[in-house]
Design an enzyme around this catalytic site. Structure first.
Site, PDB file in Angstrom:
ATOM      1  N   SER A   1      10.153   8.812   2.635  1.00  0.00           N
ATOM      2  CA  SER A   1      11.273   8.130   2.009  1.00  0.00           C
ATOM      3  C   SER A   1      12.558   8.957   2.075  1.00  0.00           C
ATOM      4  O   SER A   1      12.544  10.179   1.901  1.00  0.00           O
ATOM      5  CB  SER A   1      10.946   7.832   0.535  1.00  0.00           C
TER       6      SER A   1
ATOM      7  N   PRO B   1       1.038   5.408   0.691  1.00  0.00           N
ATOM      8  CA  PRO B   1       2.270   5.743  -0.030  1.00  0.00           C
ATOM      9  C   PRO B   1       3.354   6.320   0.874  1.00  0.00           C
ATOM     10  O   PRO B   1       3.065   7.044   1.828  1.00  0.00           O
ATOM     11  CB  PRO B   1       1.797   6.782  -1.054  1.00  0.00           C
ATOM     12  N   CYS B   2       4.602   5.987   0.551  1.00  0.00           N
ATOM     13  CA  CYS B   2       5.723   6.310   1.439  1.00  0.00           C
ATOM     14  C   CYS B   2       6.545   7.505   0.959  1.00  0.00           C
ATOM     15  O   CYS B   2       7.554   7.830   1.570  1.00  0.00           O
ATOM     16  CB  CYS B   2       6.645   5.092   1.569  1.00  0.00           C
ATOM     17  N   GLN B   3       6.113   8.181  -0.108  1.00  0.00           N
ATOM     18  CA  GLN B   3       6.951   9.251  -0.658  1.00  0.00           C
ATOM     19  C   GLN B   3       7.254  10.341   0.363  1.00  0.00           C
ATOM     20  O   GLN B   3       8.314  10.960   0.337  1.00  0.00           O
ATOM     21  CB  GLN B   3       6.283   9.878  -1.890  1.00  0.00           C
TER      22      GLN B   3
END
Length: 254
Positions: A73, A68-70
């Protein structure tokens, strides 16, 4: 028996998918249900081995995933540039590499947003590459633009290939389409952009735009009561003809 492991982005866990069983046997465990139950974890792992759901080290051909890129980001106002790995949102990158270390697949393919190469001077991108190299994997980084392969959008993403020393490290496919440029390429990784050399002879199909994708759709009025609407015309572009194909038709086209 060859097994492919697919690690999918999920809000609360990792899902293992393989060739040894069908979708009805897919299983994943919410992290909240496992975190404080050692017996539950032990039973899950033991039953996984008994039922041949969990693979053994050396039995995996490919691990493919996108942590996941949260945590990196640009939409995240609470990123931690001083020490990105202290952010819980970035911990699944560590988990991904730990799984690679344990299973020792022949190939590894990891995808992520290009912010992984921009945020904190590309700290997490360097981390991913260094983990693979430290495990004696060959590694290759490439930034690929979706529009360069026949989609009506720019959408740049970072990909990292890894391969055991005994395997051939795959190359990235060269672009097939021109593209309308959007966004910025991380300058520090500019040489990793998947593209032709400036002096190379190349033939690229014209860039696709939004009209190529949706010009055959009916106009939607206010208070539209239908959830599904039939096409109002025949396909107007080659892209529209392609996306109307059934899954079998797509396979034949490819």
């Amino acid at each position: 028996m060859a097994i492919q492991i697919r690690l999918e982005k999920m809000a609360y866990g990792l899902r293992f998918g393989g060739k040894k069983y069908d979708a009805s046997q897919d299983t994943w465990e919410p992290i909240d249900g496992l975190s404080y139950s050692y017996e539950c974890i032990k039973e899950f792992v033991q039953s996984g081995y008994r039922d041949s759901i969990l693979p053994l080290p050396g039995s995996v051909d490919l691990i493919c995933g996108g942590p996941p890129c949260q945590g990196v980001s640009g939409f995240n106002r609470f990123r931690k540039p001083d020490d990105p790995l202290t952010d819980e949102k970035n911990k699944q990158l560590v988990v991904f590499m730990d799984i690679v270390k344990y299973l020792r697949p022949k190939y590894v393919l990891m995808e992520n947003v290009v912010d992984i190469l921009k945020f904190a001077d590309g700290f997490l991108g360097h981390y991913a590459l260094s983990r693979l190299v430290s495990m004696n994997y060959q590694a290759r980084l490439g930034m690929m633009v979706a529009g360069c392969y026949g989609l009506p959008q720019f959408r740049m993403r970072a990909f990292i290939w890894g391969a055991l020393p005994s395997m051939v490290l795959p190359k990235f496919p060269l672009p097939t389409h021109d593209v309308i440029k959007r966004g910025l390429v991380p300058n520090a990784f500019l040489r990793c952009l998947v593209a032709y050399e400036e002096t190379a002879n190349k033939y690229l199909k014209k860039a696709l735009v939004l009209e190529d994708a949706i010009s055959d759709l009916q106009e939607v009025q206010n208070n539209q009561p239908n959830d599904v609407m039939e096409y109002g015309s025949d396909p107007k572009t080659e892209f529209q003809r392609y996306i109307r194909l059934s899954s079998k038709g797509v396979t034949r086209e490819l």
